[in-house]
Design a protein around this motif. Structure first.
Motif, short mmCIF file in Angstrom:
data_model
loop_
_atom_site.label_atom_id
_atom_site.label_comp_id
_atom_site.label_asym_id
_atom_site.label_seq_id
_atom_site.Cartn_x
_atom_site.Cartn_y
_atom_site.Cartn_z
N ALA A 79 55.03 25.24 47.78
CA ALA A 79 54.32 24.12 47.17
C ALA A 79 53.08 23.77 47.99
CB ALA A 79 55.23 22.92 47.04
N GLY A 80 51.97 23.59 47.30
CA GLY A 80 50.72 23.23 47.96
C GLY A 80 49.85 24.41 48.35
N ARG A 81 50.39 25.63 48.30
CA ARG A 81 49.57 26.80 48.58
C ARG A 81 48.62 27.06 47.41
NH1 ARG A 81 52.44 29.62 52.67
NH2 ARG A 81 50.61 30.96 52.93
N SER A 82 47.73 28.05 47.53
CA SER A 82 46.68 28.19 46.52
C SER A 82 46.46 29.64 46.09
CB SER A 82 45.36 27.60 47.04
OG SER A 82 44.98 28.22 48.25
N VAL A 83 46.23 29.80 44.80
CA VAL A 83 45.94 31.10 44.20
C VAL A 83 44.63 30.99 43.42
CG1 VAL A 83 46.68 32.82 42.51
CG2 VAL A 83 48.37 31.77 44.04
N PHE A 84 43.74 31.93 43.65
CA PHE A 84 42.42 31.94 43.01
C PHE A 84 42.31 33.23 42.20
CE2 PHE A 84 37.85 32.49 42.68
CZ PHE A 84 37.32 31.21 42.67
N VAL A 85 42.09 33.10 40.89
CA VAL A 85 42.08 34.24 39.99
C VAL A 85 40.66 34.58 39.54
CG1 VAL A 85 42.90 35.14 37.78
CG2 VAL A 85 44.41 33.71 39.18
N ILE A 86 40.30 35.85 39.68
CA ILE A 86 39.03 36.34 39.15
C ILE A 86 39.36 37.36 38.06
CG2 ILE A 86 36.82 37.46 39.67
CD1 ILE A 86 37.18 36.57 42.57
N PRO A 87 39.34 36.92 36.79
CA PRO A 87 39.65 37.86 35.71
C PRO A 87 38.46 38.75 35.40
CG PRO A 87 39.12 35.71 34.81
CD PRO A 87 39.06 35.57 36.31
N LEU A 88 38.70 39.79 34.64
CA LEU A 88 37.61 40.64 34.18
C LEU A 88 36.52 39.78 33.55
CD1 LEU A 88 36.43 43.49 33.42
CD2 LEU A 88 37.51 43.09 31.21
N LEU A 89 36.91 38.94 32.62
CA LEU A 89 36.07 37.90 32.06
C LEU A 89 37.00 36.86 31.46
CD1 LEU A 89 34.41 39.05 28.71
CD2 LEU A 89 36.23 40.31 29.79
N VAL A 111 52.06 25.29 42.92
CA VAL A 111 51.03 26.02 43.64
C VAL A 111 49.68 25.75 42.97
CG1 VAL A 111 50.13 28.36 44.08
CG2 VAL A 111 52.53 27.84 44.51
N ASN A 112 48.67 25.46 43.76
CA ASN A 112 47.34 25.22 43.22
C ASN A 112 46.80 26.50 42.59
OD1 ASN A 112 47.22 22.50 44.16
ND2 ASN A 112 46.73 23.26 46.21
N PHE A 113 46.19 26.37 41.44
CA PHE A 113 45.79 27.54 40.66
C PHE A 113 44.40 27.32 40.08
CE2 PHE A 113 45.65 30.00 36.70
CZ PHE A 113 46.11 31.24 37.11
N GLU A 114 43.53 28.29 40.29
CA GLU A 114 42.16 28.18 39.77
C GLU A 114 41.72 29.53 39.21
OE1 GLU A 114 37.60 27.02 41.25
OE2 GLU A 114 39.32 26.74 42.59
N VAL A 115 41.10 29.48 38.02
CA VAL A 115 40.53 30.67 37.41
C VAL A 115 39.02 30.58 37.50
CG1 VAL A 115 40.26 32.01 35.28
CG2 VAL A 115 42.47 30.97 35.83
N TYR A 116 38.41 31.62 38.03
CA TYR A 116 36.95 31.64 38.17
C TYR A 116 36.31 32.08 36.85
CZ TYR A 116 32.29 32.69 39.93
OH TYR A 116 30.93 32.71 40.13
N THR A 117 35.50 31.21 36.26
CA THR A 117 34.86 31.51 34.98
C THR A 117 33.76 32.55 35.17
OG1 THR A 117 35.30 29.26 34.21
CG2 THR A 117 33.60 30.51 33.05
N ASN A 118 33.80 33.60 34.35
CA ASN A 118 32.74 34.62 34.43
C ASN A 118 32.65 35.37 33.12
OD1 ASN A 118 33.91 37.64 34.79
ND2 ASN A 118 35.36 36.18 35.67
N GLU A 119 31.58 36.14 32.97
CA GLU A 119 31.32 36.89 31.75
C GLU A 119 31.46 38.40 31.95
OE1 GLU A 119 27.46 35.60 30.65
OE2 GLU A 119 28.15 33.64 29.91
N GLY A 120 32.20 38.78 32.98
CA GLY A 120 32.48 40.20 33.18
C GLY A 120 31.42 40.96 33.96
N GLN A 121 30.53 40.25 34.64
CA GLN A 121 29.48 40.91 35.42
C GLN A 121 29.91 41.06 36.88
OE1 GLN A 121 26.77 42.14 33.87
NE2 GLN A 121 27.72 41.36 32.00
N PRO A 122 29.73 42.23 37.48
CA PRO A 122 30.15 42.42 38.88
C PRO A 122 29.52 41.42 39.84
CG PRO A 122 29.76 44.55 37.84
CD PRO A 122 29.32 43.51 36.85
N ASN A 123 28.28 41.03 39.61
CA ASN A 123 27.66 40.04 40.52
C ASN A 123 28.37 38.69 40.42
OD1 ASN A 123 26.49 39.71 37.87
ND2 ASN A 123 24.98 38.36 38.78
#
Length: 401
Positions: A79-89, A111-123
Motif C-alpha cells: 500500500a502506498g507504492r507507485s506504478v507508472f504506465v506508459i502504454p503504446l498510446l 497502490v498509486n497508479f498513473e497512466v501517461y497520456t500519449n499518441e504513440g510517438q517514441p519522443n
C-alpha cells in the motif's frame, strides 16, 4: 481488508488495436505492397492431419486452466507504492482495456497508479520515462506494445534510480526472454526487469492447426502478412513451420501488405490472389484489423461462401462476423484482462523484492469458431469467453481473494 474485484467495464468498439500488436512500427523498415512468396508442403499422403494439430485445436477451443504466475505475493504490504504506465498510446481499445485491468488491481492493492497520456510517438514515451524517473516511482510498465528498444537510455537511468521496468505485450512468447539478456539476442534491452510475453506465434500456429483440421488435411491457403510489423516475420515463419507438420498436403502463399496500405491494398491483394489461384480456400490476415478488408476482397472476387477467413486477436467486431456467418470462420482471441493482471503481478513481485514471473504463456488464449463463439457474448464482448475465475485466481495469489 479483503476486497472483491468487480468485472471490468467492457468496451466493444470496432477496432481493438492490432495497432498495439504491431508496435515496433516506428523503428521497423518499410516494405512495398504486393510482395509475395510461396511455400508448399509435400512428402506425405494427401489429406493427412497430424494428431498433434487436432489435439491442440480441441485444447484451445476450450477454456484452459489458470496458469499461476508463481508463488503467492503479500500485496497488502505494498500500500502506498507507485506504478507508472506508459502504454503504446492511450486512445485505442487494446491499451484502454489492459490499462483498465491494471488500474482496478492497483485500486484493490491501494497502490498509486498513473497512466501517461500519449499518441504513440517514441519522443512522447521518452518524456513519459523522464517524468516517471523524476517522480521516483517504484515500477514503470511499458504496456500493450510500447517499444523498449526506443527507450534504452531511459531504461538504464531508471535502473540506476532503483526503478523497476516491466515490458508487457511486446515480445513474443517464443523469445524466452530473461532480464539478463541471455535469451533474446539482438532485440534484448538491458535494464528490463520482467516481461509479459504476447502470444503472436502461438496464435499463428493455432491458425495453421485449425485450417489443417477444418480442411481435412488438404487446402490452398493465402496468408496476408505485414513485414513492417515487428511480430509479422516471426509469425510467417511459425505458420510455415506449423502447416508443414500439421497439414503436409496444404499449400501456402504469402503476400505482404505494409500497415500503411491495409485500407487500400489488403482487399485488392486478396482479390487478385483469388483470381490468380481460384483454388485458394482460406485467407489468413495475421491481425483482426486486416480481416474486414480481406472479407471485402473475397466478396469482390465473387468467392463468398467458397473462401474462409481465419485470423487473430478476438476483437468483438470480428467475433460478431463469425456469429453472422460473414466469411470469417475462426479467430484466435487473447484476454486483455489477463495481460493487465499479469503485468501488475510482475510489478507486485518486483516491489516485494521477489523474482519476476518467468511464465511465458501467461496470457489466456482461445480459439473461437462457430462451435463456441457465443460464449464470448451475443454480441461478443471484450474479455468474455476466457473463463470466469481469472480474477479470483489472481486475487488468491495476491492475498486479496
Amino acid at each position: 481488508m479483503k476486497k472483491q474485484m468487480s468485472a471490468l467495464g467492457v468496451r466493444s468498439r470496432r477496432q481493438l488495436a492490432v495497432v498495439a500488436l504491431l508496435l515496433p512500427l516506428a523503428l521497423a523498415a518499410c516494405s512495398s505492397p504486393g510482395d509475395s512468396s510461396s511455400a508448399s508442403s509435400s512428402g506425405s499422403e494427401k489429406g493427412e492431419v497430424s494428431q498433434a494439430a487436432a489435439d491442440r485445436v480441441e485444447q484451445f477451443k476450450a477454456v484452459n486452466d489458470f496458469v499461476s504466475p508463481g508463488p503467492a505475493v503479500d500485496v497488502a504490504s505494498l500500500a502506498g507504492r507507485s506504478v507508472f504506465v506508459i502504454p503504446l498510446l492511450t486512445t485505442n481499445d487494446y491499451n484502454i482495456q489492459i490499462n483498465a485491468a491494471m488500474e482496478r488491481v492497483a485500486e484493490l492493492a491501494d497502490v498509486n497508479f498513473e497512466v501517461y497520456t500519449n499518441e504513440g510517438q517514441p519522443n512522447q514515451w521518452v518524456a513519459g520515462m523522464n517524468q516517471a524517473i523524476a517522480k521516483g516511482v517504484d515500477v514503470i510498465i511499458l504496456s500493450g506494445g510500447t517499444d523498449p528498444r526506443a527507450l534504452e537510455p531511459q531504461i538504464k537511468q531508471a535502473r540506476e534510480a532503483g526503478i523497476k521496468v516491466v515490458v508487457s505485450m511486446f515480445w513474443d512468447t517464443s523469445a524466452q526472454f530473461a532480464p539478463d539478456c541471455s535469451g533474446l539476442g539482438v532485440d534484448c534491452v538491458d535494464g528490463v526487469d520482467a516481461i509479459v510475453a504476447a502470444p503472436y506465434q502461438t496464435a499463428t500456429r493455432l491458425n495453421a492447426d485449425w485450417i489443417a483440421v477444418d480442411s481435412g488435411g488438404s487446402a490452398k491457403i493465402l496468408v496476408v502478412t505485414s513485414n513492417d510489423a515487428g511480430p509479422s516475420p516471426g509469425q510467417e515463419a511459425a505458420f510455415k513451420d506449423e502447416i508443414a507438420s500439421a497439414c503436409p498436403a496444404c499449400e501456402t502463399t504469402f503476400a505482404n501488405v505494409p500497415i500503411s496500405k491495409w485500407t487500400t491494398s489488403v482487399q485488392s491483394t486478396v482479390q487478385s490472389e483469388l483470381v490468380r489461384d481460384p483454388e485458394i480456400k482460406y485467407v489468413v490476415p495475421l491481425y483482426d484489423n486486416m480481416a474486414s478488408y480481406a472479407v471485402a476482397g473475397i466478396t469482390a472476387a465473387g468467392k463468398h461462401g467458397q473462401v474462409e477467413v481465419v485470423t487473430f486477436n478476438g476483437t468483438p467486431a470480428v467475433l460478431k462476423m463469425i456469429q453472422d456467418g460473414n466469411i470469417v470462420t475462426m479467430d484466435v482471441g487473447e484476454s486483455l484482462e489477463g495481460a493487465g493482471f499479469a503485468a501488475m503481478d510482475n510489478a507486485f513481485r518486483l516491489m516485494s523484492g521477489m523474482e519476476p514471473s518467468r511464465v511465458m504463456d501467461i496470457v489466456p488464449v482461445r480459439i473461437f469458431d462457430t462451435s463456441n463463439v457465443d460464449e464470448a457474448g451475443s454480441p461478443p464482448e471484450v474479455n468474455k469467453g476466457y473463463g470466469d475465475d481469472l480474477e479470483a485466481q489472481y486475487l488468491e495469489v495476491w492475498g486479496l481473494g
